[in-house]
Motif scaffolding. Sequence first.
Motif, mmCIF file in Angstrom:
data_model
loop_
_atom_site.group_PDB
_atom_site.id
_atom_site.type_symbol
_atom_site.label_atom_id
_atom_site.label_comp_id
_atom_site.label_asym_id
_atom_site.label_seq_id
_atom_site.Cartn_x
_atom_site.Cartn_y
_atom_site.Cartn_z
ATOM 1 N N SER A 236 27.427 5.714 42.977
ATOM 2 C CA SER A 236 27.188 6.734 42.117
ATOM 3 C C SER A 236 26.563 5.722 40.920
ATOM 4 C CB SER A 236 28.489 7.348 41.554
ATOM 5 O OG SER A 236 28.174 8.173 40.453
ATOM 6 N N ARG A 239 22.974 5.144 42.379
ATOM 7 C CA ARG A 239 22.078 6.037 42.352
ATOM 8 C C ARG A 239 21.785 6.730 41.057
ATOM 9 N NH1 ARG A 239 25.388 10.869 44.966
ATOM 10 N NH2 ARG A 239 26.567 10.793 42.948
ATOM 11 N N ASN A 240 22.798 6.505 39.960
ATOM 12 C CA ASN A 240 22.308 7.182 38.577
ATOM 13 C C ASN A 240 21.339 6.108 37.840
ATOM 14 O OD1 ASN A 240 24.223 9.216 38.868
ATOM 15 N ND2 ASN A 240 25.929 8.147 37.907
ATOM 16 N N ASN A 241 21.482 4.928 38.195
ATOM 17 C CA ASN A 241 20.389 3.866 37.781
ATOM 18 C C ASN A 241 18.850 4.471 38.321
ATOM 19 O OD1 ASN A 241 21.066 1.252 36.065
ATOM 20 N ND2 ASN A 241 22.856 2.021 37.224
ATOM 21 N N ILE A 243 18.078 7.575 39.184
ATOM 22 C CA ILE A 243 17.827 8.819 38.487
ATOM 23 C C ILE A 243 17.189 8.308 37.053
ATOM 24 C CG2 ILE A 243 18.816 11.055 37.579
ATOM 25 C CD1 ILE A 243 20.572 10.759 40.148
ATOM 26 N N MET A 244 17.950 7.418 36.520
ATOM 27 C CA MET A 244 17.421 7.216 35.022
ATOM 28 C C MET A 244 15.909 6.458 35.089
ATOM 29 S SD MET A 244 21.258 5.704 33.726
ATOM 30 C CE MET A 244 20.645 4.941 32.299
ATOM 31 N N ASN A 247 13.815 9.615 35.417
ATOM 32 C CA ASN A 247 13.814 10.221 34.100
ATOM 33 C C ASN A 247 12.908 9.459 33.160
ATOM 34 O OD1 ASN A 247 15.495 12.205 35.409
ATOM 35 N ND2 ASN A 247 17.369 11.646 34.151
ATOM 36 N N TYR A 274 15.743 12.369 45.574
ATOM 37 C CA TYR A 274 15.914 12.638 43.845
ATOM 38 C C TYR A 274 14.339 12.334 43.498
ATOM 39 C CZ TYR A 274 20.724 12.810 43.408
ATOM 40 O OH TYR A 274 22.052 13.288 43.686
ATOM 41 N N GLU A 305 23.655 17.226 48.483
ATOM 42 C CA GLU A 305 23.391 16.947 47.058
ATOM 43 C C GLU A 305 23.454 18.405 46.215
ATOM 44 O OE1 GLU A 305 23.695 14.163 45.671
ATOM 45 O OE2 GLU A 305 23.246 12.702 47.296
ATOM 46 N N TYR A 308 23.637 19.118 42.570
ATOM 47 C CA TYR A 308 22.590 19.107 41.601
ATOM 48 C C TYR A 308 22.176 20.398 41.010
ATOM 49 C CZ TYR A 308 23.186 14.280 40.714
ATOM 50 O OH TYR A 308 23.411 12.908 40.048
ATOM 51 N N ARG A 311 23.563 20.972 37.844
ATOM 52 C CA ARG A 311 23.419 20.149 36.700
ATOM 53 C C ARG A 311 21.919 20.290 36.242
ATOM 54 N NH1 ARG A 311 22.496 13.980 37.270
ATOM 55 N NH2 ARG A 311 21.114 13.940 35.997
ATOM 56 N N ASP A 315 19.587 18.979 33.048
ATOM 57 C CA ASP A 315 18.300 17.872 32.905
ATOM 58 C C ASP A 315 17.133 18.772 32.589
ATOM 59 O OD1 ASP A 315 19.603 16.045 34.446
ATOM 60 O OD2 ASP A 315 19.266 16.822 36.380
#
Length: 409
Positions: A236, A239-241, A243-244, A247, A274, A305, A308, A311, A315
């Motif tokens: 996680s 993955r979040n890095n 996504i960041m 973004n 993503y 997924e 998402y 969320r 976003d």
Amino acid sequence: MKKTIVIFFLLVLMSLSLSAQQESRGVKFIHGTLDEAFAASKEAGKPLFVDIWATWCGPCKRLGNEIFPQEKVGDFFNDHFVCYKLQTDPKDSVARKQAEAFCDKHFVNVLPTLLWFDTNGELLHYAMGFHTADAMIQEGKNAIDPEKQSAKFIKKWKAGDRSAQTGMVYYSIFNQDKAEFDEWYKNLSLEERTDSAMAMFMLMVANVPPTSTTAEFIADRWYEYANVSLKDRWLSFVRNNYIMQLNAAKDPAEIDKVYNHWHDKYDFEFVDYYKNYQLLMRAFGDTRYKDAEQIINVINDGSKETFYLFRLPFDLMDLEKKGKIKAKDCPKNLEHLFASAFPLIEAEDSGMGCRTLFSYYTFIRDKKKAEYWADQTMKRLKKNKSFDEIVINGQAELIKSLMKEYFHK
């Protein structure tokens, strides 16, 4: 009748008496301003303990309702400290600004945060999060033990100590210098990097920028972490890095640049998904991107997924605040998406699906429908036995905050 009234008042007096006894046995917090609290500490010759909390913070409320009223906690803290509560979200704007300035000065990023100061106002010790009664007493003991105080580790860091323990304490308190943090983490051994305490520090406390050497270092050594502990948490994190980074991209060309780097270097299943999600999400309000209706196919293709979808409104809110989309350009596309996905969301009985619809209607400024789904959210959350009071109260505060922000209610 008179007898009934007498009994009623006796019950009231007994209740007030019991409440007063509980308060007298627990931690005694003084009232007034921060300056007055520091002055009281100096006058009493005792360190100052500051509990930093907010009305929306579930763990803060648990400390206040369950831990501080306990006799053994009160006995220790009242004997050793002058105690003060600092609310970060008071209604008074002056008090709020003072609290914000104090929190900025002492790098308070998590609530509750617990701080101890000596009689001269110098920081002695720093702790975060909910603590049991015994753990709270232990933190208090650490605060008056020169060998265990956070201040000791700060001095050690400034003297050149770059051990894992010293670094964790130091970076739990102070904002990270990106290059310095990267160098410290890179030089830790695999055993130190995958130690359970270090893992929780990195996953829950450290502020690791998505483009930092540390973020890439972890992605490069993903299997080292996965084979030791907390596999899902580390995945996680990686993955979040990603996504960041997506973004943060300013336009389609930058999104492609981020995607190409990850696609060429790593073998993660989520990389393609993503990228498409990001492109299609932005299409709601920007003609440079693909047709927004295709997001439905992306969600269906990425069945692993599908959460998402829930969320997505958040976003979109984030992208609007960053100026990358405009809410007025989105309703038509959003109506199509949510009309197609409505059965899936409504069937999700935990309450989170209803919260998604509340967030969606909040985002497009439909107050009537937002209020309806806010009500449905709370009803389903309370009905679902898997959620405790803290989660339910937290969602209630989130809904209240969004209603205030978007509708000034």
